[in-house]
Design a protein around this motif. Structure first.
Motif, PDB file in Angstrom:
ATOM      1  N   ARG A   2      65.441 -36.187 -20.078  1.00 52.89           N
ATOM      2  CA  ARG A   2      65.831 -34.782 -19.955  1.00 52.89           C
ATOM      3  C   ARG A   2      67.180 -34.596 -19.281  1.00 52.89           C
ATOM      4  O   ARG A   2      67.824 -33.561 -19.439  1.00 52.89           O
ATOM      5  CB  ARG A   2      64.744 -34.031 -19.208  1.00 52.89           C
ATOM      6  CG  ARG A   2      63.642 -33.624 -20.171  1.00 52.89           C
ATOM      7  CD  ARG A   2      62.482 -32.955 -19.558  1.00 52.89           C
ATOM      8  NE  ARG A   2      62.734 -32.127 -18.414  1.00 52.89           N
ATOM      9  CZ  ARG A   2      61.770 -31.821 -17.531  1.00 52.89           C
ATOM     10  NH1 ARG A   2      60.567 -32.265 -17.711  1.00 52.89           N
ATOM     11  NH2 ARG A   2      62.022 -31.047 -16.515  1.00 52.89           N
ATOM     12  N   PHE A  15      70.924 -26.413 -15.276  1.00 56.00           N
ATOM     13  CA  PHE A  15      69.804 -25.736 -15.944  1.00 56.00           C
ATOM     14  C   PHE A  15      69.177 -26.698 -16.951  1.00 56.00           C
ATOM     15  O   PHE A  15      69.881 -27.300 -17.766  1.00 56.00           O
ATOM     16  CB  PHE A  15      70.328 -24.481 -16.651  1.00 56.00           C
ATOM     17  CG  PHE A  15      69.292 -23.816 -17.539  1.00 56.00           C
ATOM     18  CD1 PHE A  15      68.177 -23.198 -16.978  1.00 56.00           C
ATOM     19  CD2 PHE A  15      69.432 -23.807 -18.923  1.00 56.00           C
ATOM     20  CE1 PHE A  15      67.222 -22.596 -17.786  1.00 56.00           C
ATOM     21  CE2 PHE A  15      68.485 -23.203 -19.733  1.00 56.00           C
ATOM     22  CZ  PHE A  15      67.379 -22.595 -19.164  1.00 56.00           C
ATOM     23  N   PRO A  17      67.177 -26.905 -20.111  1.00 60.38           N
ATOM     24  CA  PRO A  17      66.765 -25.994 -21.183  1.00 60.38           C
ATOM     25  C   PRO A  17      65.359 -26.250 -21.724  1.00 60.38           C
ATOM     26  O   PRO A  17      64.816 -25.422 -22.429  1.00 60.38           O
ATOM     27  CB  PRO A  17      67.817 -26.228 -22.276  1.00 60.38           C
ATOM     28  CG  PRO A  17      68.400 -27.547 -21.992  1.00 60.38           C
ATOM     29  CD  PRO A  17      68.256 -27.807 -20.527  1.00 60.38           C
ATOM     30  N   THR A  18      64.754 -27.399 -21.361  1.00 61.20           N
ATOM     31  CA  THR A  18      63.391 -27.665 -21.820  1.00 61.20           C
ATOM     32  C   THR A  18      62.360 -27.004 -20.921  1.00 61.20           C
ATOM     33  O   THR A  18      61.402 -26.397 -21.397  1.00 61.20           O
ATOM     34  CB  THR A  18      63.124 -29.195 -21.848  1.00 61.20           C
ATOM     35  OG1 THR A  18      64.150 -29.793 -22.611  1.00 61.20           O
ATOM     36  CG2 THR A  18      61.779 -29.503 -22.469  1.00 61.20           C
ATOM     37  N   SER A  19      62.573 -27.110 -19.622  1.00 63.37           N
ATOM     38  CA  SER A  19      61.561 -26.593 -18.692  1.00 63.37           C
ATOM     39  C   SER A  19      61.955 -25.269 -18.056  1.00 63.37           C
ATOM     40  O   SER A  19      61.121 -24.572 -17.502  1.00 63.37           O
ATOM     41  CB  SER A  19      61.338 -27.606 -17.569  1.00 63.37           C
ATOM     42  OG  SER A  19      62.501 -27.668 -16.754  1.00 63.37           O
ATOM     43  N   GLY A  20      63.245 -24.919 -18.128  1.00 67.10           N
ATOM     44  CA  GLY A  20      63.720 -23.702 -17.476  1.00 67.10           C
ATOM     45  C   GLY A  20      64.009 -23.906 -15.996  1.00 67.10           C
ATOM     46  O   GLY A  20      64.348 -22.970 -15.288  1.00 67.10           O
ATOM     47  N   GLU A  21      63.845 -25.145 -15.499  1.00 65.55           N
ATOM     48  CA  GLU A  21      64.116 -25.417 -14.083  1.00 65.55           C
ATOM     49  C   GLU A  21      65.613 -25.310 -13.802  1.00 65.55           C
ATOM     50  O   GLU A  21      66.434 -25.668 -14.660  1.00 65.55           O
ATOM     51  CB  GLU A  21      63.684 -26.841 -13.711  1.00 65.55           C
ATOM     52  CG  GLU A  21      62.203 -27.084 -13.758  1.00 65.55           C
ATOM     53  CD  GLU A  21      61.466 -26.520 -12.557  1.00 65.55           C
ATOM     54  OE1 GLU A  21      62.124 -26.121 -11.589  1.00 65.55           O
ATOM     55  OE2 GLU A  21      60.231 -26.473 -12.623  1.00 65.55           O
ATOM     56  N   THR A  22      65.948 -24.849 -12.603  1.00 66.32           N
ATOM     57  CA  THR A  22      67.355 -24.824 -12.199  1.00 66.32           C
ATOM     58  C   THR A  22      67.530 -25.636 -10.922  1.00 66.32           C
ATOM     59  O   THR A  22      66.598 -25.731 -10.113  1.00 66.32           O
ATOM     60  CB  THR A  22      67.848 -23.388 -11.966  1.00 66.32           C
ATOM     61  OG1 THR A  22      66.987 -22.765 -11.005  1.00 66.32           O
ATOM     62  CG2 THR A  22      67.855 -22.571 -13.234  1.00 66.32           C
ATOM     63  N   TYR A  74      61.499 -35.053 -10.082  1.00 60.35           N
ATOM     64  CA  TYR A  74      61.709 -33.766 -10.762  1.00 60.35           C
ATOM     65  C   TYR A  74      61.466 -33.861 -12.267  1.00 60.35           C
ATOM     66  O   TYR A  74      61.650 -32.891 -12.990  1.00 60.35           O
ATOM     67  CB  TYR A  74      63.128 -33.247 -10.509  1.00 60.35           C
ATOM     68  CG  TYR A  74      63.337 -32.746  -9.107  1.00 60.35           C
ATOM     69  CD1 TYR A  74      62.617 -31.644  -8.641  1.00 60.35           C
ATOM     70  CD2 TYR A  74      64.244 -33.347  -8.254  1.00 60.35           C
ATOM     71  CE1 TYR A  74      62.801 -31.170  -7.347  1.00 60.35           C
ATOM     72  CE2 TYR A  74      64.437 -32.880  -6.959  1.00 60.35           C
ATOM     73  CZ  TYR A  74      63.711 -31.797  -6.509  1.00 60.35           C
ATOM     74  OH  TYR A  74      63.887 -31.322  -5.242  1.00 60.35           O
ATOM     75  N   GLY A  75      61.108 -35.030 -12.719  1.00 58.20           N
ATOM     76  CA  GLY A  75      60.803 -35.204 -14.145  1.00 58.20           C
ATOM     77  C   GLY A  75      62.045 -35.288 -15.016  1.00 58.20           C
ATOM     78  O   GLY A  75      61.971 -35.143 -16.235  1.00 58.20           O
TER      79      GLY A  75
END
Lengths: 78, 347
Positions: A2, A15, A17-22, A74-75
């Motif tokens: 990712r 950002f 874009p797969t999980s929306g995490e920032t 954080y993956g």
């Protein structure tokens, strides 16, 4: 991986874009992430960092490896 | 074209109606929107820039006939071509009587009763299997003994939820019993006890044409929510696996009408939490990024060609905010005494 899809702007705001995490990245984190996403080897990143900052290559490598563990948490890395 | 829309309660616990109406107006300003309201003070009744005329309806719990008669009255007195119901409590009636509406010349675009039942939490486990995703460990209970057994098996904290509405996190047996009683008193049985799963709350809005084709999909992550779990800020995402699941849902079940999939996603593990057979309150978010589902649904209703492209950008943010509207009390008076607004614009 990712990390390759992370959109990182010049201010270090990232950002996923797969999980929306920032994430907010400091200059070094931004540099490491950009290099990892481009497939640069850890040792190469450490060498670069040791030239830019007042650290030995060994210290820089430890920091890069430590940071990679955080990215896994954080993956962002497998 | 005159379209009636319910759920115009644009409060801190918003209904989807204003988002639907705004989407239609932005696509075609000649569309007249009629707000179907259950409370004279619903903000939508005063938002004349989105809702052209409002009517107060009796609650769905009073049965279908008063609602049907009201819709016939609206058709006769103002005109009405289509209705888009957006609230859970109304949907069973609208679905059951969609043929009566069609005969009266009022179009709808809704799933059939069989499809509607799919969203019952009892059936989500089976749907998850078909869609090859996960479903949290869930036990169906009808009495306190079964509840005790279920919570022992699942452990604390767990979620105690109704089959259609309400869900609470229980951290102890007394709490579980309390929520069991509260939900069953209001909504009946079964009550479900469910394990808590970790991950990001990701949702997909979409609509199906009833033949297995998608009219468009948009996936988002809720960034902040109200205390009731309603999205306040959100961001569009491109989670390919999640979008594929939504597309499979439309294709495999030949879903007709709008829907929302609520999922918890941990990496690539997608866990289905809920299927809402209607537009969600954040419907305008999808419109804002180029996927105007209310307009697409309306176009399909009237056999018009529509742009069905699925593309949108990730990283677009929705920020909800509060705003004050100043109007004359005459509008409230009209609604309270006549049950409809005068249709004039605010001064």
């Amino acid at each position: 991986m990712r990390i390759e899809n992370l959109a990182v702007n010049k201010n270090g705001f990232a950002f996923d874009p797969t999980s929306g995490e920032t994430f907010t990245l400091n200059e070094t984190a931004k540099e490491i992430i950009e290099d990892l996403a481009r497939g640069v080897e850890e040792k190469e990143i450490a060498k670069k960092l040791s030239e830019e900052y007042d650290v030995t290559q060994e210290e820089a490598l430890n920091d890069v490896l430590d940071f990679k563990e955080k990215l896994k948490l954080y993956g962002l890395l497998p | 074209m005159i379209v009636a829309i319910s759920g115009v309660n644009d409060t801190d616990n918003p209904g989807p109606g204003i988002g639907v109406a705004r989407s239609l107006k932005e696509a075609d300003s000649s569309i007249k929107t009629v707000g179907l309201s259950y409370d004279v003070q619903d903000p939508g009744n005063f938002m004349d820039f989105v809702i052209d005329k409002s009517y107060v309806l009796t609650y769905p719990s009073q049965g279908w006939e008063p609602i049907f008669n009201r819709l016939l009255y609206i058709k006769e007195s103002y005109g009405l071509d289509a209705v888009i119901p957006t609230l859970d409590a109304e949907l069973p009636s609208y679905i059951k009587y969609q043929d009566d509406l069609k005969e009266a010349g009022i179009k709808t675009f809704l799933p059939n009763l069989e499809q509607f039942e799919l969203r019952s939490k009892e059936n989500l486990g089976d749907i998850s299997e078909v869609l090859e995703i996960s479903y949290p460990k869930t036990k169906k209970v009808f009495n306190i003994d079964q509840l005790k057994k279920a919570v022992n098996e699942i452990g604390f904290p767990c979620v105690v939820k109704g089959n259609y509405y309400k869900a609470y996190k229980a951290k102890s047996l007394p709490e579980a019993v309390y929520y069991f009683t509260e939900i069953s008193n209001e909504w009946g049985f079964p009550i479900l006890v469910q394990e808590i799963v970790k991950g990001d709350e990701l949702n997909v809005i979409g609509a199906g044409d009833g033949k297995g084709n998608s009219l468009g999909l948009v996936a988002i992550k809720k960034m902040t929510t109200t205390h009731l779990g309603k999205i306040w800020n959100g961001v569009t995402i491109k989670h390919e696996k999640l979008l594929k699941v939504a597309e499979d849902f439309v294709g495999k079940y030949k879903w007709k009408g709008p829907f929302e999939l609520e999922c918890i996603v941990d990496e690539d593990n997608i866990i289905l939490i809920e299927i809402n057979p209607r537009f969600p309150a954040w419907v305008y978010f999808a419109t804002g990024v180029g996927v105007n589902l209310p307009k697409r649904v309306l176009d399909v209703m009237f056999d018009k060609n529509s742009d069905m492209s699925g593309d949108y950008e990730s990283g677009k943010m929705m920020v909800r905010y509060t705003y004050e509207l100043i109007t004359d009390i005459d509008k409230l008076s009209e609604l309270a005494t006549k049950g409809e607004s005068n249709g004039y614009k605010n001064l």
